[in-house]
Design a protein around this motif. Sequence first.
Motif, PDB file in Angstrom:
ATOM      1  N   GLU A 145       0.821  -1.221   0.000  1.00  0.00           N
ATOM      2  CA  GLU A 145       0.000   0.000   0.000  1.00  0.00           C
ATOM      3  C   GLU A 145       0.850   1.264   0.000  1.00  0.00           C
ATOM      4  O   GLU A 145       0.337   2.347  -0.272  1.00  0.00           O
ATOM      5  N   ARG A 146       2.129   1.138   0.292  1.00  0.00           N
ATOM      6  CA  ARG A 146       3.029   2.309   0.307  1.00  0.00           C
ATOM      7  C   ARG A 146       4.023   2.273  -0.854  1.00  0.00           C
ATOM      8  O   ARG A 146       4.976   3.043  -0.871  1.00  0.00           O
ATOM      9  N   TRP A 147       3.798   1.375  -1.813  1.00  0.00           N
ATOM     10  CA  TRP A 147       4.717   1.205  -2.930  1.00  0.00           C
ATOM     11  C   TRP A 147       4.024   1.557  -4.237  1.00  0.00           C
ATOM     12  O   TRP A 147       2.918   1.098  -4.527  1.00  0.00           O
ATOM     13  N   ASN A 148       4.671   2.396  -5.039  1.00  0.00           N
ATOM     14  CA  ASN A 148       4.151   2.771  -6.354  1.00  0.00           C
ATOM     15  C   ASN A 148       4.805   1.854  -7.387  1.00  0.00           C
ATOM     16  O   ASN A 148       5.986   2.010  -7.711  1.00  0.00           O
ATOM     17  N   ALA A 149       4.036   0.884  -7.883  1.00  0.00           N
ATOM     18  CA  ALA A 149       4.595  -0.083  -8.819  1.00  0.00           C
ATOM     19  C   ALA A 149       4.960   0.536 -10.153  1.00  0.00           C
ATOM     20  O   ALA A 149       5.832   0.025 -10.864  1.00  0.00           O
ATOM     21  N   THR A 150       4.315   1.645 -10.511  1.00  0.00           N
ATOM     22  CA  THR A 150       4.594   2.286 -11.798  1.00  0.00           C
ATOM     23  C   THR A 150       5.945   2.986 -11.793  1.00  0.00           C
ATOM     24  O   THR A 150       6.770   2.804 -12.701  1.00  0.00           O
ATOM     25  N   THR A 151       6.181   3.763 -10.746  1.00  0.00           N
ATOM     26  CA  THR A 151       7.433   4.519 -10.651  1.00  0.00           C
ATOM     27  C   THR A 151       8.524   3.756  -9.904  1.00  0.00           C
ATOM     28  O   THR A 151       9.660   4.228  -9.821  1.00  0.00           O
ATOM     29  N   LYS A 152       8.177   2.582  -9.357  1.00  0.00           N
ATOM     30  CA  LYS A 152       9.134   1.785  -8.586  1.00  0.00           C
ATOM     31  C   LYS A 152       9.735   2.586  -7.430  1.00  0.00           C
ATOM     32  O   LYS A 152      10.934   2.573  -7.183  1.00  0.00           O
ATOM     33  N   SER A 153       8.864   3.279  -6.728  1.00  0.00           N
ATOM     34  CA  SER A 153       9.331   4.111  -5.611  1.00  0.00           C
ATOM     35  C   SER A 153       8.288   4.104  -4.508  1.00  0.00           C
ATOM     36  O   SER A 153       7.121   3.731  -4.735  1.00  0.00           O
ATOM     37  N   TRP A 154       8.717   4.548  -3.332  1.00  0.00           N
ATOM     38  CA  TRP A 154       7.819   4.597  -2.188  1.00  0.00           C
ATOM     39  C   TRP A 154       6.953   5.830  -2.240  1.00  0.00           C
ATOM     40  O   TRP A 154       7.380   6.893  -2.695  1.00  0.00           O
ATOM     41  N   ILE A 155       5.733   5.695  -1.762  1.00  0.00           N
ATOM     42  CA  ILE A 155       4.804   6.819  -1.679  1.00  0.00           C
ATOM     43  C   ILE A 155       5.072   7.546  -0.373  1.00  0.00           C
ATOM     44  O   ILE A 155       4.856   6.995   0.718  1.00  0.00           O
ATOM     45  N   VAL A 156       5.550   8.770  -0.473  1.00  0.00           N
ATOM     46  CA  VAL A 156       5.871   9.566   0.711  1.00  0.00           C
ATOM     47  C   VAL A 156       5.035  10.841   0.691  1.00  0.00           C
ATOM     48  O   VAL A 156       4.454  11.211  -0.316  1.00  0.00           O
ATOM     49  N   GLY A 157       5.040  11.524   1.828  1.00  0.00           N
ATOM     50  CA  GLY A 157       4.234  12.722   1.951  1.00  0.00           C
ATOM     51  C   GLY A 157       2.854  12.393   2.478  1.00  0.00           C
ATOM     52  O   GLY A 157       2.416  11.240   2.487  1.00  0.00           O
ATOM     53  N   GLU A 158       2.140  13.434   2.941  1.00  0.00           N
ATOM     54  CA  GLU A 158       0.797  13.291   3.501  1.00  0.00           C
ATOM     55  C   GLU A 158       0.774  12.286   4.646  1.00  0.00           C
ATOM     56  O   GLU A 158      -0.090  11.418   4.741  1.00  0.00           O
ATOM     57  N   GLY A 159       1.781  12.377   5.508  1.00  0.00           N
ATOM     58  CA  GLY A 159       1.855  11.498   6.666  1.00  0.00           C
ATOM     59  C   GLY A 159       2.418  10.124   6.386  1.00  0.00           C
ATOM     60  O   GLY A 159       2.459   9.285   7.280  1.00  0.00           O
TER      61      GLY A 159
END
Length: 324
Positions: A145-159
């Motif tokens: 739920e915290r991983w962006n499979a498209t950009t291959k990066s972690w979702i950060v920001g907004e807590g």
Amino acid sequence: MNKPLERELLRRHTDPIQSGGPNEYDVDDEIDLIEYWRVLMRYKWLILLLVFLGAGGGGGAAVNTKPSYRAEVSLAPVGEEKGSSLSALAGEFGGLAALAGINLFGGGSGGGLGRTEAAIATLKSRVFTGAFIKDEGIMPILFAERWNATTKSWIVGEGKTAPTETDAFESFDKGVRAVNPDKKTGLIVLSIEWDNPVLAAEWANKLVARINAHQKQSAILEAQKSIDYLNSQLRQTSVVEMQQAIFRLVEVQTKQIMLANVRDEFVFKIIDPAVVPERNIKPKPSTLVPLGAVLGLVLGIFLAFLLSFIKRQKDSRKEPAESN
């Protein structure tokens, strides 16, 4: 005492209702049970509605909750190879062996632990687990739920912050992997629980192969270090007896290296490998639906008596007002 008074006292003494005997309580209890039954019948549709809603809620929870599967590997500790001459070597050259860091009885590098206990401790350790998670690319799966499979990066920001290696270890150690030794049989069960049955079986089998390879390599390196030390001592002594002792210790370590190189199942022998589980262990509709129905029944009975109590309170307040 006159006869009428005597008869009255006798009647009160023998009459169970007048004397407060047990039948008085039986009658009261019967009246209470009848009243309880009337309350339940008065609100039976409310109770039935809550029972159906509870059962439906349990079924909905079973359908909407992500399933969890368990894959298990049954393991048996591999016995140590102990030559018949090791006891004699320990008696004769125990001091020299200890100086070289050699355990003639195959305790391995686990300090005071046996080889099996040391392997289990390594399997559950932070370093070993962290390396496995990293090499297998498990962290994005653990925190999908915290991983962006498209950009291959972690979702950060907004807590939201990127998970750390510590977060990954704790999640895997507490919620995914379990190691359970059976003291009666001596077997060890390594289990993996995950929502993907294929990954659960794959991770379980890979962990076993990895710990065997890890402990095997550690034993080879330890034996090689001991041989290097013994060879250095051999060059420094001209005493024939000491040279013979060193040769025998080197022979022991060389045999251990040879045995390690030809044995893939170094510390754990696989009795039953992990297979892809066909049935999920949770949630189970057969459990959640009855549980929801029971909770609905309890809530319905509670509300029935609560509403009945509120109604009696209202009626008791109206009676004095109407009489006035």
